[in-house]
Scaffold this motif. Structure first.
Motif, PDB file in Angstrom:
ATOM      1  N   TYR A 197       0.867  -1.175   0.000  1.00 17.64           N
ATOM      2  CA  TYR A 197       0.000   0.000   0.000  1.00 17.64           C
ATOM      3  C   TYR A 197       0.903   1.225   0.000  1.00 17.64           C
ATOM      4  O   TYR A 197       1.726   1.406   0.894  1.00 17.64           O
ATOM      5  CB  TYR A 197      -0.907   0.005   1.235  1.00 17.64           C
ATOM      6  CG  TYR A 197      -1.743   1.269   1.351  1.00 17.64           C
ATOM      7  CD1 TYR A 197      -2.626   1.636   0.337  1.00 17.64           C
ATOM      8  CD2 TYR A 197      -1.636   2.101   2.468  1.00 17.64           C
ATOM      9  CE1 TYR A 197      -3.378   2.797   0.425  1.00 17.64           C
ATOM     10  CE2 TYR A 197      -2.399   3.259   2.572  1.00 17.64           C
ATOM     11  CZ  TYR A 197      -3.258   3.605   1.544  1.00 17.64           C
ATOM     12  OH  TYR A 197      -4.002   4.751   1.630  1.00 17.64           O
ATOM     13  N   TRP A 198       0.755   2.076  -1.012  1.00 17.38           N
ATOM     14  CA  TRP A 198       1.633   3.227  -1.203  1.00 17.38           C
ATOM     15  C   TRP A 198       1.004   4.534  -0.725  1.00 17.38           C
ATOM     16  O   TRP A 198       1.691   5.552  -0.631  1.00 17.38           O
ATOM     17  CB  TRP A 198       2.001   3.370  -2.679  1.00 17.38           C
ATOM     18  CG  TRP A 198       2.885   2.279  -3.188  1.00 17.38           C
ATOM     19  CD1 TRP A 198       2.505   1.026  -3.593  1.00 17.38           C
ATOM     20  CD2 TRP A 198       4.310   2.323  -3.329  1.00 17.38           C
ATOM     21  NE1 TRP A 198       3.602   0.295  -3.989  1.00 17.38           N
ATOM     22  CE2 TRP A 198       4.724   1.061  -3.841  1.00 17.38           C
ATOM     23  CE3 TRP A 198       5.274   3.295  -3.082  1.00 17.38           C
ATOM     24  CZ2 TRP A 198       6.062   0.760  -4.098  1.00 17.38           C
ATOM     25  CZ3 TRP A 198       6.605   2.992  -3.350  1.00 17.38           C
ATOM     26  CH2 TRP A 198       6.988   1.751  -3.842  1.00 17.38           C
ATOM     27  N   GLY A 199      -0.300   4.555  -0.451  1.00 17.15           N
ATOM     28  CA  GLY A 199      -0.941   5.806  -0.066  1.00 17.15           C
ATOM     29  C   GLY A 199      -1.079   6.747  -1.247  1.00 17.15           C
ATOM     30  O   GLY A 199      -1.009   6.354  -2.406  1.00 17.15           O
ATOM     31  N   ALA A 249      -5.220   7.169  -3.596  1.00 19.44           N
ATOM     32  CA  ALA A 249      -4.899   5.821  -3.117  1.00 19.44           C
ATOM     33  C   ALA A 249      -6.109   4.905  -3.110  1.00 19.44           C
ATOM     34  O   ALA A 249      -7.235   5.328  -2.833  1.00 19.44           O
ATOM     35  CB  ALA A 249      -4.330   5.908  -1.702  1.00 19.44           C
ATOM     36  N   THR A 250      -5.851   3.666  -3.450  1.00 23.79           N
ATOM     37  CA  THR A 250      -6.858   2.620  -3.334  1.00 23.79           C
ATOM     38  C   THR A 250      -6.199   1.409  -2.676  1.00 23.79           C
ATOM     39  O   THR A 250      -4.998   1.166  -2.861  1.00 23.79           O
ATOM     40  CB  THR A 250      -7.412   2.200  -4.701  1.00 23.79           C
ATOM     41  OG1 THR A 250      -6.329   1.769  -5.539  1.00 23.79           O
ATOM     42  CG2 THR A 250      -8.153   3.350  -5.366  1.00 23.79           C
ATOM     43  N   PHE A 251      -6.976   0.678  -1.911  1.00 21.37           N
ATOM     44  CA  PHE A 251      -6.472  -0.530  -1.267  1.00 21.37           C
ATOM     45  C   PHE A 251      -6.736  -1.716  -2.187  1.00 21.37           C
ATOM     46  O   PHE A 251      -7.791  -1.816  -2.808  1.00 21.37           O
ATOM     47  CB  PHE A 251      -7.153  -0.742   0.078  1.00 21.37           C
ATOM     48  CG  PHE A 251      -6.798   0.293   1.114  1.00 21.37           C
ATOM     49  CD1 PHE A 251      -5.639   0.169   1.861  1.00 21.37           C
ATOM     50  CD2 PHE A 251      -7.628   1.389   1.336  1.00 21.37           C
ATOM     51  CE1 PHE A 251      -5.299   1.120   2.814  1.00 21.37           C
ATOM     52  CE2 PHE A 251      -7.303   2.345   2.286  1.00 21.37           C
ATOM     53  CZ  PHE A 251      -6.129   2.208   3.028  1.00 21.37           C
ATOM     54  N   SER A 252      -5.781  -2.627  -2.256  1.00 19.53           N
ATOM     55  CA  SER A 252      -5.942  -3.793  -3.126  1.00 19.53           C
ATOM     56  C   SER A 252      -6.884  -4.824  -2.529  1.00 19.53           C
ATOM     57  O   SER A 252      -7.365  -5.713  -3.236  1.00 19.53           O
ATOM     58  CB  SER A 252      -4.581  -4.444  -3.401  1.00 19.53           C
ATOM     59  OG  SER A 252      -3.992  -4.908  -2.188  1.00 19.53           O
ATOM     60  N   SER A 253      -7.158  -4.713  -1.241  1.00 20.45           N
ATOM     61  CA  SER A 253      -8.064  -5.651  -0.585  1.00 20.45           C
ATOM     62  C   SER A 253      -8.571  -5.033   0.708  1.00 20.45           C
ATOM     63  O   SER A 253      -8.001  -4.061   1.231  1.00 20.45           O
ATOM     64  CB  SER A 253      -7.360  -6.972  -0.278  1.00 20.45           C
ATOM     65  OG  SER A 253      -6.365  -6.777   0.720  1.00 20.45           O
ATOM     66  N   GLN A 268      -5.906  -5.305   3.408  1.00 23.32           N
ATOM     67  CA  GLN A 268      -4.872  -4.276   3.339  1.00 23.32           C
ATOM     68  C   GLN A 268      -5.346  -2.991   4.014  1.00 23.32           C
ATOM     69  O   GLN A 268      -4.585  -2.332   4.726  1.00 23.32           O
ATOM     70  CB  GLN A 268      -4.496  -4.002   1.881  1.00 23.32           C
ATOM     71  CG  GLN A 268      -3.281  -3.115   1.717  1.00 23.32           C
ATOM     72  CD  GLN A 268      -2.963  -2.835   0.263  1.00 23.32           C
ATOM     73  OE1 GLN A 268      -3.702  -2.102  -0.412  1.00 23.32           O
ATOM     74  NE2 GLN A 268      -1.883  -3.415  -0.246  1.00 23.32           N
ATOM     75  N   LYS A 269      -6.589  -2.651   3.796  1.00 18.43           N
ATOM     76  CA  LYS A 269      -7.180  -1.460   4.414  1.00 18.43           C
ATOM     77  C   LYS A 269      -7.243  -1.614   5.934  1.00 18.43           C
ATOM     78  O   LYS A 269      -6.853  -0.706   6.675  1.00 18.43           O
ATOM     79  CB  LYS A 269      -8.582  -1.225   3.857  1.00 18.43           C
ATOM     80  CG  LYS A 269      -9.326  -0.006   4.408  1.00 18.43           C
ATOM     81  CD  LYS A 269     -10.649   0.169   3.675  1.00 18.43           C
ATOM     82  CE  LYS A 269     -11.375   1.436   4.121  1.00 18.43           C
ATOM     83  NZ  LYS A 269     -11.891   1.320   5.495  1.00 18.43           N
ATOM     84  N   VAL A 270      -7.712  -2.761   6.386  1.00 18.17           N
ATOM     85  CA  VAL A 270      -7.815  -3.028   7.825  1.00 18.17           C
ATOM     86  C   VAL A 270      -6.441  -2.964   8.484  1.00 18.17           C
ATOM     87  O   VAL A 270      -6.275  -2.369   9.555  1.00 18.17           O
ATOM     88  CB  VAL A 270      -8.464  -4.407   8.069  1.00 18.17           C
ATOM     89  CG1 VAL A 270      -8.288  -4.845   9.518  1.00 18.17           C
ATOM     90  CG2 VAL A 270      -9.944  -4.369   7.705  1.00 18.17           C
ATOM     91  N   TRP A 271      -5.453  -3.562   7.841  1.00 20.69           N
ATOM     92  CA  TRP A 271      -4.108  -3.600   8.397  1.00 20.69           C
ATOM     93  C   TRP A 271      -3.522  -2.190   8.530  1.00 20.69           C
ATOM     94  O   TRP A 271      -2.945  -1.841   9.562  1.00 20.69           O
ATOM     95  CB  TRP A 271      -3.222  -4.472   7.520  1.00 20.69           C
ATOM     96  CG  TRP A 271      -1.787  -4.625   7.945  1.00 20.69           C
ATOM     97  CD1 TRP A 271      -0.688  -4.534   7.154  1.00 20.69           C
ATOM     98  CD2 TRP A 271      -1.284  -4.940   9.260  1.00 20.69           C
ATOM     99  NE1 TRP A 271       0.455  -4.749   7.858  1.00 20.69           N
ATOM    100  CE2 TRP A 271       0.114  -5.008   9.167  1.00 20.69           C
ATOM    101  CE3 TRP A 271      -1.885  -5.155  10.489  1.00 20.69           C
ATOM    102  CZ2 TRP A 271       0.936  -5.274  10.268  1.00 20.69           C
ATOM    103  CZ3 TRP A 271      -1.075  -5.438  11.595  1.00 20.69           C
ATOM    104  CH2 TRP A 271       0.311  -5.495  11.476  1.00 20.69           C
TER     105      TRP A 271
END
Length: 395
Positions: free
Chosen positions: A38-40, A44-48, A51-54
């Motif tokens: 995740y690059w921000g 930005a979009t999260f791939s899953s 990933q967002k939760v983490w």
């Protein structure tokens, strides 16, 4: 047992328990390449969902950058505590919640040279993942001779007018802002006429980018063009003419990052990869030559990691040399190249496949080719060896 040691043991146990309970299973899987991070950034979009939760959990815990001061978005943890967090993340295979040049390169430079206003604004934005930062150093005529940069920043009153070109800008076509070396004075020796600017590369900012395709078939790099780009003088880091000093300081962090890049892409031990791909006899690798090469590699890898640990301890005692980053960069990239050469050997002719579902579209072959660029980026291996000879060995 001292209270400090007892407290650190408690901190380790609590850290391990929290990570185990909060890091999603998919965020512990092996990282294949940059797309897994995740690059921000502004778009930005999260791939899953994992990933967002983490990211959100680590951000709330203030562990995106645990060692930065709390006023700048960090966790305010001591070096010993930060080391424990990293060790426990590695033990569990946890991915970084945010991968950012803002953390690994720009952040340290701002902490040392930035104004308080710049630190509060930009460091918090980095931790929040709001800006995707890219680096604007190399130019067509200023690579290894970085002090020869020709991109000009002319005085426009309360702003600078920037014209010129950068090359090999990692993710330049995806970034939001670029920290860049520019020439603000033509009438002094070249090292003294350089300044360090933070430049917005968003839409209609006088900045354009063009991707550069590599031998691996992918395009992490871009050319960056400045055409009368207006940059507020408040975006000058340090003083005019101090850019070379800041650049050298930042490069030590970049080289350390590149030196450890192999650990980002392949956290699985090479011996485990070999056991999965090569036949065994009585529980050991059948190929004695490969077995010897893997053992040699893992010993060198362990020694390298211990050397890094030792230099961290020396730095705490005030005995560190910035030139050591050249050693880390050189040896770390050599290890990374050796890793992928051995992985190709383990996979035989199948490892050379360039496309197809079985090879994941030539993933291994392309990663192998990509490692060759490690010897160039961040300063060529030849340059690093010269620095090691001169500033570490005193030759």
């Amino acid at each position: 047992m001292t209270k400090e040691i007892t407290d650190l043991k408690t901190f380790r146990a609590e850290t391990r328990a929290w990570l185990d309970a909060n890091c999603p299973a998919s965020m512990r899987e092996e990282v294949v390449g940059p797309d897994d991070f995740y690059w921000g950034g502004r778009n930005a979009t999260f791939s899953s969902e994992d990933q967002k939760v983490w990211f959100e959990r680590m951000h709330a815990k203030r562990w995106v950058v645990p060692y930065w001061p709390t006023e700048y978005g960090g966790g305010g943890h001591s070096p010993a505590e930060n080391k424990i967090i990293l060790e426990e993340m590695t033990r569990l295979g946890c991915r970084k919640p945010l991968f950012s040049f803002g953390i690994s390169m720009l952040g340290p430079a701002l902490l040392k040279f930035g104004t308080e206003e710049q630190k509060v604004k930009y460091l918090n934005e980095i931790v929040d993942g709001k800006i995707w930062w890219v680096q604007g150093y190399s130019e067509p005529g200023a690579g290894s001779d970085l002090a020869n940069v020709q991109t000009k920043a002319e005085d426009g009153g309360d702003h600078y007018i920037v014209n010129g070109q950068k090359i090999w800008t990692s993710y330049g076509d995806k970034g939001d802002m670029i920290f860049s070396l520019v020439r603000t004075n033509q009438d002094v020796p070249k090292h003294h006429g350089i300044s360090f600017l933070l430049i917005d590369i968003g839409k209609d900012k006088g900045v354009t980018t063009r991707p550069i395709k590599l031998i691996s078939g992918k395009s992490p790099f871009a050319e960056t063009f400045f055409d009368n780009a207006k940059v507020p003088k408040s975006n000058l880091v340090g003083e005019e003419g101090q850019g070379w000093t800041i650049a050298k300081y930042l490069l030590t962090h970049e080289r350390q990052m590149i030196g450890g890049i192999g650990e980002l892409n392949t956290p699985t031990a090479l011996s485990e990869v070999a056991l999965e791909n090569v036949g065994t006899t009585n529980g050991i690798l059948s190929d004695s030559v490969l077995r010897s090469e893997v053992a040699k590699f893992e010993m060198n890898e362990a020694i390298f990691e211990m050397t890094i640990e030792r230099t961290i301890d020396e730095a705490k005692a005030g005995n560190n040399s910035g030139a050591l980053s050249s050693f880390f960069k050189f040896y770390g990239t050599e290890l990374n190249k050796q890793r992928y050469e051995l992985m190709l050997a383990m996979n035989g002719s199948e490892g050379l496949a360039w496309e197809g579902e079985a090879s994941k579209d030539g993933e291994l072959a392309k990663l192998f080719l990509r490692t060759k660029g490690n010897s160039i980026e961040g300063g060529t291996s030849e340059i690093q060896l010269n620095i090691i000879a001169k500033r570490i060995l005193g030759l």
